[in-house]
Design an enzyme around this catalytic site. Sequence first.
Site, short mmCIF file in Angstrom:
data_model
loop_
_atom_site.label_atom_id
_atom_site.label_comp_id
_atom_site.label_asym_id
_atom_site.label_seq_id
_atom_site.Cartn_x
_atom_site.Cartn_y
_atom_site.Cartn_z
N CYS A 106 62.05 105.80 55.46
CA CYS A 106 62.43 105.50 56.84
C CYS A 106 62.82 106.75 57.60
O CYS A 106 62.91 106.75 58.82
CB CYS A 106 63.58 104.50 56.87
SG CYS A 106 65.07 105.11 56.06
N CYS A 156 61.00 102.30 65.22
CA CYS A 156 61.98 101.26 64.92
C CYS A 156 63.04 101.79 63.97
O CYS A 156 64.25 101.58 64.17
CB CYS A 156 61.27 100.05 64.32
SG CYS A 156 62.34 98.62 64.06
N CYS A 157 62.61 102.51 62.92
CA CYS A 157 63.56 103.10 61.98
C CYS A 157 64.47 104.11 62.67
O CYS A 157 65.67 104.21 62.35
CB CYS A 157 62.81 103.79 60.83
SG CYS A 157 62.04 102.68 59.64
N CYS A 194 60.50 94.49 56.53
CA CYS A 194 59.85 95.60 55.85
C CYS A 194 60.07 95.58 54.34
O CYS A 194 59.86 96.59 53.66
CB CYS A 194 60.34 96.92 56.43
SG CYS A 194 59.96 97.12 58.19
N CYS A 226 65.30 96.48 55.45
CA CYS A 226 65.28 95.46 56.49
C CYS A 226 64.34 94.33 56.09
O CYS A 226 63.33 94.55 55.41
CB CYS A 226 64.81 96.08 57.81
SG CYS A 226 66.00 97.23 58.55
#
Length: 272
Positions: free
Chosen positions: A238, A120-121, A213, A210
């Site tokens: 990240c 995702c990062c 997170c 984010c």
Amino acid sequence: MNAISLYAKPSADFDAKVAESVALLQRAVRDYAPITQASSLGAEDMVVTDLLQRHHVQSSIFVLETGKLHPETVALIDRLESHYGREVDRYYPNPAAAAAFVAENGEEAMYRSLGLRKSCCDIRKMEPLERALAGKRAWITGLRREQSGARAEVEFIEHSQVTDRNGVESTRTKINPLARWTWGDVWHYIATNKVPYNPLHDQFFPSIGCAPCTRAVTLGEDFRSGRWWWEQESAKECGLHVAADGTHEGEEPAAFEPLSAVSVIPIRAIPN
């Protein structure tokens, strides 16, 4: 109480640190142009932006608009542009890649495994970062040695060999003008110079990423304990400031702690 009243306590050599940071920024622009600032819109990065503006250092500024930022963070981009009368470059994830990841793994994939979180990062930060840094010889960050054990060795100027997604190798230079600053220095500067900042800092979010997170922290918790709090400490990056595999140099990948074993409810600490 707000973040300024809680944290604005400068170190004895605060003025010397400011002068040191300004001199470094001026040198960086002279030696490494074209250069850009990577802003997370956190307190440190807002200080760096103010230093750039106040001392007429010619650098662009960019933000990774991941699609998962808190509304307060997104709103700060407009406030920054209005306050300084300048444009901030916004880099978004590839919409098709982001949509495909969510369709396959769900909106909360980051909680299920370290690999999914890093994927995702990669989509929301690393690929847009590569576009943001294209054509730049150097970038400016708000990293400080005090932020975490993993960042304790941050240098003012760091050089690294990077390979882009097309296999092209180059040298990238990172400038860290706040490397020696304390959290108290950061907030003293913000208070003294009336720097706009993210209101989440007033709600005990010292480090803001984010929304899925990031959580608030309690007084006394580690500075970055609210980031990826379900993972082991050494995994909490990240990828922007670590090796290509997401670990620090010389480290093995950290183990993942299952979400079922940790609380995911943000903690709102209220001081006495």
